[in-house]
Enzyme design. Structure first.
Site, PDB file in Angstrom:
ATOM      1  CB  SER A 184     -28.141  70.268  35.048  1.00 25.10           C
ATOM      2  OG  SER A 184     -26.244  69.910  35.015  1.00 25.10           O
ATOM      3  CG  HIS A 200     -24.802  68.616  39.340  1.00 22.94           C
ATOM      4  ND1 HIS A 200     -25.158  67.491  38.502  1.00 22.94           N
ATOM      5  CD2 HIS A 200     -25.529  69.140  38.345  1.00 22.94           C
ATOM      6  CE1 HIS A 200     -24.949  67.434  37.428  1.00 22.94           C
ATOM      7  NE2 HIS A 200     -25.634  68.238  36.743  1.00 22.94           N
ATOM      8  CG  ASN A 205     -23.670  69.468  29.983  1.00 20.47           C
ATOM      9  OD1 ASN A 205     -22.547  68.861  30.639  1.00 20.47           O
ATOM     10  ND2 ASN A 205     -25.005  71.104  30.183  1.00 20.47           N
ATOM     11  CG  ASP A 210     -22.642  65.324  40.174  1.00 24.28           C
ATOM     12  OD1 ASP A 210     -22.145  66.081  41.359  1.00 24.28           O
ATOM     13  OD2 ASP A 210     -23.370  65.448  40.117  1.00 24.28           O
TER      14      ASP A 210
END
Length: 243
Positions: free
Chosen positions: A63, A219, A122, A216
């Site tokens: 992402s 990101h 991740n 956040d």
């Protein structure tokens, strides 16, 4: 028998060499993501992008890479459009998912000059730094086997902090894995075909991530992508200019 005896007489012993192995990684790498179809839809869009026309610069990742389109499309266009750039980032991807994508067609119809890779954040919830680095090395091996002409710009995994609203704060444990992985990945820089660049320090102030760079704590904001682009540009220009 006579040949074996002659071998012992001349050399003292015979060593059986292992069979030659191919440089191409084995088939069936990684695994697709089970997310209701979004992953496969994005994968199919990448295959279509490859069929549409040339790709001179390819970004691969999760992402954080995908976010260029949402948060910094103007920066992307200004800096990378001239190189027929393509963004093969999918939110939530881990190393296994990238391996599956690359092993299932995403590198088949394109011939980029430079591939920018960032992956691993991740994986930091459940894998050690050494395990993450081993997975990234497998991705690099796959890229080299399918795209031998491409130079690879391997980016360090960006820092991450406590996620707002998370049930528990595992950021310290994840950052430990990220630091360990980045230390191993840095050693993969060969000064030529594969270069390593760590942008992490530019996202930290006094050891913390400013909200204006990562609202956040994971990101980048538009300002964060601007920092990324400016820090990467000198090395990227050098790699793109190489013939």
């Amino acid at each position: 028998m006579r040949a074996l005896l002659l071998c012992f007489l001349l050399l003292g012993a015979c060593t059986t060499l292992p069979p030659a192995t191919e440089s191409r990684p084995p088939q069936g790498l990684g695994s697709p993501k089970q997310d209701g179809g979004h992953f496969l839809a994005r994968h199919e869009s990448f295959l279509q992008r490859g069929r549409q026309g040339p790709v001179g610069l390819l970004f691969i990742g999760d992402s954080i890479t995908e976010g260029w389109a949402r948060h910094a499309a103007d920066i992307w266009s200004e800096r990378y459009a001239a190189f027929q750039a393509a963004n093969f980032g999918i939110g939530g991807d881990r190393i296994d998912h990238v391996l599956w994508r690359l092993d299932n067609g995403e590198l088949e119809t394109i011939r980029p000059r430079v591939i920018v890779l960032m992956i691993g954040t991740n994986d930091s919830a459940s894998r050690s730094g050494s395990q993450i680095a081993a997975g990234v090395r497998q991705i690099l091996s796959l890229i080299r086997s399918r795209q031998p002409q491409a130079r690879i710009l391997l980016l360090a995994i960006l820092p991450r902090g406590p996620r707002p609203g998370a049930a528990r704060d595992d950021s310290a444990q994840r950052m430990q894995a990220i630091r360990e992985a980045n230390a191993e990945l840095a050693r993969l820089d060969d000064g030529d075909q594969t270069r390593f660049l760590d942008l992490g320090g530019r996202f930290l102030q006094d050891g913390r991530i400013p909200p204006e760079l990562m609202p956040d704590q994971l990101h980048p904001s538009r300002k964060g992508y601007q920092i990324w682009a400016e820090a990467m540009q000198p090395l990227l220009d050098e790699m793109l200019a190489h013939r």
